[in-house]
Scaffold this active site. Structure first.
Site, PDB file in Angstrom:
ATOM      1  N   ASP A  43      26.787 102.382  72.368  1.00 15.17           N
ATOM      2  CA  ASP A  43      27.630 101.773  71.348  1.00 15.17           C
ATOM      3  C   ASP A  43      27.608 102.665  70.114  1.00 15.17           C
ATOM      4  O   ASP A  43      26.717 103.516  69.964  1.00 15.17           O
ATOM      5  CB  ASP A  43      27.101 100.374  71.033  1.00 15.17           C
ATOM      6  CG  ASP A  43      27.975  99.643  70.033  1.00 15.17           C
ATOM      7  OD1 ASP A  43      29.200  99.769  70.121  1.00 15.17           O
ATOM      8  OD2 ASP A  43      27.426  98.947  69.157  1.00 15.17           O
ATOM      9  N   ASP A  91      27.520  93.340  73.085  1.00 18.24           N
ATOM     10  CA  ASP A  91      27.052  94.334  74.049  1.00 18.24           C
ATOM     11  C   ASP A  91      26.289  93.709  75.213  1.00 18.24           C
ATOM     12  O   ASP A  91      25.998  94.400  76.197  1.00 18.24           O
ATOM     13  CB  ASP A  91      26.135  95.356  73.351  1.00 18.24           C
ATOM     14  CG  ASP A  91      26.862  96.166  72.299  1.00 18.24           C
ATOM     15  OD1 ASP A  91      28.027  96.510  72.528  1.00 18.24           O
ATOM     16  OD2 ASP A  91      26.267  96.445  71.245  1.00 18.24           O
ATOM     17  N   ASP A 145      23.454  97.058  70.395  1.00 16.30           N
ATOM     18  CA  ASP A 145      22.645  96.294  69.446  1.00 16.30           C
ATOM     19  C   ASP A 145      23.294  94.990  69.015  1.00 16.30           C
ATOM     20  O   ASP A 145      22.819  94.340  68.097  1.00 16.30           O
ATOM     21  CB  ASP A 145      22.344  97.142  68.198  1.00 16.30           C
ATOM     22  CG  ASP A 145      23.539  97.245  67.260  1.00 16.30           C
ATOM     23  OD1 ASP A 145      24.683  97.207  67.763  1.00 16.30           O
ATOM     24  OD2 ASP A 145      23.340  97.353  66.049  1.00 16.30           O
TER      25      ASP A 145
END
Length: 780
Positions: free
Chosen positions: A316, A516, A512
């Protein structure tokens, strides 16, 4: 009865531990009975231990067979039955203890985390406020249907998908996109469930029921992806693929040739796969322990094995490669104000706002030492910004109102923001558009170093997935040299990408945020940045980083590979020794009891070898002298203090361009003092003290040649600027013939210093392993 059921449930959930306690107790009690010359009691106790072990061992074999797996437990069951058949109860008790110990260690090393995704579900409210006939009523989410009018209070979660009605809404959609920015949704704009109302109360018209909403889909995605994750085949079972047939062949041959069943049992006893049952789990548990000491919690032995064989990383952006907090990158002024004044007015007005961009503006102004005024008559309109009276002037910070005249410089600012991937906060004073503040989500200082470490640890392909716009995503990807960048990714898009990569290679996914969680669960190994409090992503992950440093993933990969290598070595060593002992037993040189004791010695040898996984081994990270570490941290601290001071150089350039020669001279003196009193002493100290130590620690003069060259350029430009200052002092002001070269010096210094700072931070200071503080400014 409920109490008994609960007790039975707890015992079953800890069956391996209970078995270990029982078998150790019966073996020890039998040994004491033997010492006190009570042989019948001793044999009865040993037999009890063997029988107790046979029952669960047989169930484990049956369970494995039902799942199409034939493991080393088959040998353990055969040897236990054999010792009971020929009355070798001591050998059976020893095998029982070894079996129980191996299963307990194996369970400790390979038990996967429960993935109930509690935080994902808890994020959704249990009820909603529905308007009906002008009245509010509290209803369960199941009662919401298309067309219902829902009131979402400040800080509340949008319960279902719909459209904004009445007034615009300010929403925090980080749970869906992972992006930290709060977005404004105008009337009639679509809104998705799971977003948090970051402004005043708003109304939405539901477009579907809660069970069909976006956020409910995220929860289902995570659950489905977790359910699809296949259990990792134990290293012991893989070795058993050839060891089990070899054992049965040798045992059967010994029985057939000698017509002695005890010989066959003796072969099975020394073949009891304790090196496999013990060595691999001990090495894996040791690896798990060592990883936890550096802030990496690996939740299963299977995850550790996969971590060591991964070649693809999906990552990410926001909060992982970038700081996750916008910071002011530039202030663009119109004709009426300089950057310091404009920033001070905007920050003064924004002091009472909780908007994430307002917080960044206020933080930037305070770090520049600007004195903020107390705003009066403050009004904040969600999605548009703040209007306040500051020092008698009406200051507006936020979006451009359609009625405001757009000067020519506005188009240039918009184009620059588009290219840089920046967010714009426009500043109007007394109804006139006076400037703009550009804000960026800066790349983490340790990100380049981390990418290099990951590649050296075996990662061949790095893919970035983000819900952010393409421009900032491509900017970050290019700066870090990533292999592939996908922007504007929804949670289901991320899952699809992760599955695509996982089908080609063992894939790690790092994230995080709540959004996700599905992708983490779909990856071969999901890694959550747990230090930022992302509970849902942590629960969906196989690995949780308790420190806010992504480079720990590379460290954990090194640990995983070493642990797996040692586990394999121990298993091969143990099975080789067992094969030698099996041959001796086949020829009648070992009776079952002696064979069991010999097997214990083999176990001790392989366990001692497996425990090497607790040690560090060779590392790709240089080991630095404590004095060098202290020095790096000191210079790193100096950088944090000096970085904000660099703005004086750019402000001076703006003053020179403005045409106010007297003001320009004053600014030039400030810049010259900053260079002579702060920058140059720092650079000279680095050259005299830090660089020689770095040469000795990380590889000779070539390792610092680029930095030394930057020092020389900084010295040259500073001398040139000093010459201009002295010339301007003699003339009483900056002359027109100085302007062009002055600007070249100032912009050159600003660019070189920022680049030099960033290079040192990413190449050297990161070695000091200092976590990045929350309020650090952009590094460019």
């Amino acid at each position: 009865m409920p109490v008994i059921r609960d007790l039975l449930a707890r015992l079953l959930s800890n069956a391996e531990t209970v078995l270990l306690v029982v078998t150790v107790t019966t073996l020890t009690a039998g040994a004491l009975a033997w010492v006190f010359d009570s042989r019948p009691s001793a044999e009865a106790l040993w037999a009890t231990g063997a029988i107790v072990a046979v029952i669960p061992a047989a169930w484990w074999v049956i369970d494995a067979l039902r799942r199409g797996r034939v493991g080393v437990d088959v040998i353990a069951v055969l040897s236990l039955l054999g010792t009971l058949w020929i009355d070798e109860y001591l050998a059976g008790a020893l095998i029982a203890v070894m079996l129980a110990t191996g299963r307990t260690l194996d369970a400790a090393a390979n038990r996967r985390a429960t993935r109930d995704l509690r935080s994902l579900r808890d994020h959704v409210p249990g009820t909603a406020q529905r308007e009906h006939d002008g009245q509010l009523e509290t209803v369960k989410l199941d009662e919401i249907g298309p067309g219902d009018l829902i009131l979402v209070g400040p800080g509340s979660v949008v319960p279902t998908d719909g459209w904004i009605v009445g007034e615009p809404a300010l929403l925090d959609e980080s749970a869906l996109t992972g992006e930290a920015n709060v977005v404004e949704r105008p009337v009639s704009d679509a809104v998705r469930s799971g977003a948090v109302n970051a402004g005043g109360a708003c109304r939405i018209e539901a477009s579907r029921d809660a069970q069909s909403s976006t956020y409910a889909g995220i929860v289902r995605l995570a659950q489905d992806a977790a359910a699809e994750s296949a259990p990792v085949v134990r290293l012991a079972d893989r070795v058993a693929g050839w060891f089990l047939p070899a054992t049965l062949i040798i045992s059967g041959s010994a029985w057939a040739i000698s017509d002695s069943f005890p010989r066959a049992v003796a072969v099975l006893v020394v073949a009891t796969p304790c090196p496999l049952l013990l060595a691999a789990p001990v090495a894996i548990v040791s690896g798990l322990s060592r990883a936890s000491r550096i802030g990496v919690i690996v939740r299963s032995g299977g995850a550790l094995e996969k971590l060591g064989s991964a070649h693809t990383l999906v990552i990410d952006k926001t909060g992982t490669l970038t700081s996750g907090r916008p910071t002011q990158s530039d202030v663009v002024c119109g004709d009426s104000y300089d950057s310091a004044t404009l920033l001070r007015l905007a920050a003064s007005a924004d002091q009472v706002s909780s908007h994430i961009l307002a917080e960044a503006i206020v933080r930037s102004a305070r770090k520049r030492g600007l004195s903020l005024s107390t705003p009066e008559m403050v009004t904040e309109r969600p999605g548009y910004g703040v209007v306040a009276t500051v020092d008698g002037r009406i200051v507006t910070v936020g979006r451009i109102d359609g009625t405001v005249d757009r000067p020519e410089w506005v188009a240039a600012v918009e184009n620059r923001a588009r290219l840089d991937g920046a967010v714009i906060a426009w500043v109007s004073v007394d109804g006139t558009l006076s400037g703009a503040i550009l804000l960026l989500d800066p790349i983490r200082t340790d990100a380049p170093w981390t990418i290099r470490r990951l590649r050296s640890a075996g990662i061949r392909k790095i893919v970035m997935l983000t819900g952010d716009r393409p421009e900032p995503a491509v900017e970050v990807g290019s700066a870090l040299g990533l292999d592939c960048v996908h922007a504007e990714q929804e949670p289901d898009d991320k899952v699809a990408r992760v599955r695509e990569e996982s089908a080609q290679a063992v894939t790690l996914m790092v994230g995080d945020g709540i959004n996700d969680a599905p992708a983490l669960a779909a990856a071969s190994v999901g890694i959550a940045m747990g230090a930022r409090g992302a509970t849902a992503s942590s629960e969906a992950a196989d690995v949780v980083l308790t420190t806010d440093r992504l480079s720990r993933v590379a460290d954990a990969m090194d640990i995983a590979r070493r642990s797996r290598r040692i586990a394999l070595q121990s298993a091969i060593l143990g099975t080789t020794l067992s094969l030698v002992a099996m041959i001796f037993a086949a020829f009648g040189f070992l009776i079952p009891a002696v064979g069991a004791l010999l097997q214990e010695l083999i176990d001790v040898a392989v366990i001692l070898n497996a425990l090497r996984a607790l040690n560090g081994g060779r590392s790709t990270v240089p080991v630095l002298d404590p004095r060098l570490l202290t020095m790096l941290r000191g210079f790193s601290s100096d950088h944090r203090e000096m970085r904000d001071g660099l703005e004086v150089i750019r402000v001076t350039a703006e003053a020179v361009v403005s045409g106010d020669r007297t003001s320009a001279l004053r600014r030039l003196h400030e810049t010259d003092s900053f260079l002579q009193d702060v920058i140059l002493p720092h650079e000279r100290s680095e050259g005299a003290n830090l660089y020689p130590m770095l040469e000795r620690s990380i590889g000779g003069a070539d390792s610092i040649a680029t930095m030394a060259g930057a020092h020389a350029e900084i010295e040259r430009l500073s001398r040139r600027l000093g010459y201009h200052v002295r010339t301007a002092d003699l003339n009483g002001a900056v002359k027109a013939d100085q302007v062009q070269d002055l600007l070249a010096c100032l912009y050159g210094l600003y660019a070189v210093l920022r680049l030099h700072f960033r290079q040192e931070e990413q190449s050297y200071f990161v070695l000091a392993d200092e976590p990045e503080t929350e309020d650090e400014d952009a590094r460019g």
